[in-house]
Design an enzyme around this catalytic site. Sequence first.
Site, PDB file in Angstrom:
ATOM      1  N   HIS A  76      36.992  33.449  39.814  1.00 37.94           N
ATOM      2  CA  HIS A  76      38.108  34.210  39.240  1.00 37.94           C
ATOM      3  C   HIS A  76      37.944  34.325  37.719  1.00 37.94           C
ATOM      4  O   HIS A  76      38.095  35.413  37.151  1.00 37.94           O
ATOM      5  CB  HIS A  76      39.424  33.516  39.584  1.00 37.94           C
ATOM      6  CG  HIS A  76      40.621  34.102  38.902  1.00 37.94           C
ATOM      7  ND1 HIS A  76      41.421  35.055  39.488  1.00 37.94           N
ATOM      8  CD2 HIS A  76      41.156  33.872  37.676  1.00 37.94           C
ATOM      9  CE1 HIS A  76      42.397  35.394  38.651  1.00 37.94           C
ATOM     10  NE2 HIS A  76      42.256  34.682  37.552  1.00 37.94           N
ATOM     11  N   GLU A  77      37.633  33.217  37.066  1.00 36.72           N
ATOM     12  CA  GLU A  77      37.458  33.240  35.619  1.00 36.72           C
ATOM     13  C   GLU A  77      36.258  34.090  35.215  1.00 36.72           C
ATOM     14  O   GLU A  77      36.288  34.793  34.196  1.00 36.72           O
ATOM     15  CB  GLU A  77      37.297  31.813  35.088  1.00 36.72           C
ATOM     16  CG  GLU A  77      38.532  30.944  35.244  1.00 36.72           C
ATOM     17  CD  GLU A  77      39.751  31.524  34.541  1.00 36.72           C
ATOM     18  OE1 GLU A  77      39.571  32.190  33.487  1.00 36.72           O
ATOM     19  OE2 GLU A  77      40.865  31.334  35.038  1.00 36.72           O
ATOM     20  N   HIS A  98      37.271  37.650  34.954  1.00 43.73           N
ATOM     21  CA  HIS A  98      37.866  38.016  33.668  1.00 43.73           C
ATOM     22  C   HIS A  98      36.782  38.284  32.621  1.00 43.73           C
ATOM     23  O   HIS A  98      36.903  39.203  31.801  1.00 43.73           O
ATOM     24  CB  HIS A  98      38.781  36.900  33.168  1.00 43.73           C
ATOM     25  CG  HIS A  98      40.099  36.831  33.862  1.00 43.73           C
ATOM     26  ND1 HIS A  98      40.902  37.932  34.060  1.00 43.73           N
ATOM     27  CD2 HIS A  98      40.776  35.785  34.409  1.00 43.73           C
ATOM     28  CE1 HIS A  98      42.011  37.578  34.690  1.00 43.73           C
ATOM     29  NE2 HIS A  98      41.954  36.280  34.916  1.00 43.73           N
ATOM     30  N   GLU A 115      44.886  40.172  36.740  1.00 44.69           N
ATOM     31  CA  GLU A 115      44.805  39.041  37.662  1.00 44.69           C
ATOM     32  C   GLU A 115      44.390  39.507  39.060  1.00 44.69           C
ATOM     33  O   GLU A 115      43.566  38.884  39.725  1.00 44.69           O
ATOM     34  CB  GLU A 115      46.150  38.312  37.734  1.00 44.69           C
ATOM     35  CG  GLU A 115      46.568  37.622  36.448  1.00 44.69           C
ATOM     36  CD  GLU A 115      45.740  36.394  36.123  1.00 44.69           C
ATOM     37  OE1 GLU A 115      44.619  36.250  36.654  1.00 44.69           O
ATOM     38  OE2 GLU A 115      46.206  35.565  35.338  1.00 44.69           O
TER      39      GLU A 115
END
Length: 264
Positions: free
Chosen positions: A130-131, A134, A178
């Site tokens: 997930h990071e 980003h 997100e």
Amino acid sequence: MGKSIIRDLIILLIIFGFVWGAISLFPIFPKKVELLSIEKEQELGDMYLEMIMQSPEYTELESNYIDSIVSLIGDSLIAALDETDYEYTFVILDDHMINAFSLPGGNLIITTGLLGFCDTPEELAAVMAHEMGHSEMRHVVSRLIKELGIAILTSGDQFVMGEITKTLTSAGFDRNQERDADEFACELLEKASIEPRTLATFFRKLRDENDFALLDKFEIVSTHPNFASRIRQTLEYKPADDFNAEPMSIDWEKVKAELDRSGV
């Protein structure tokens, strides 16, 4: 009078049609404007990481074993990327807060609190993916440019950089970012032969904590009013028909034991 109005409307429609056609055939606006090069982003990210590590608020975990485990998981995710402009760095902070956040330039911060909260290496991989989403979609640097402006971001002033560092360690991505990072994580986990819906498992565990004061400080679920839909959307992700998840060959109990031994 009526014919005149109709004539004018027709003329306006014709003019609009020519303008629309001209823009479509000869676009005068670039589709994407790069306000900060990858090289500059990496340079800034390294400076922010150094400032965080020099701050008395943060202490890096001293454990070669856990460093190697996190690097192993990170390397498996990096290998699954189709391509990347970043040289990823994974740093573990000795902090009981369940947290992970991205700095510019592919620098990812993970806390020992997050490691202890994860029950499997796959859960940690889901958060890291997930990071990385980003980072790959440049959410980190675009957020900073939007909030502060490129002149402030690249000023080099130590006081300003200190304030920017505080911004980086706090929540701030919008719901669309997100959601996109969640989708990116699922796709990356699948490519790495890790069950992508493990991300929903992690979300559910955090929701069951029912401590929104905690969740407010955790970037990955900072939009907790939309928390249930993010779990649902992640569970709706459909891997390819021939997908087979391969358990990661990591002794997670040994990781937990090392955390205990380190006094975390």
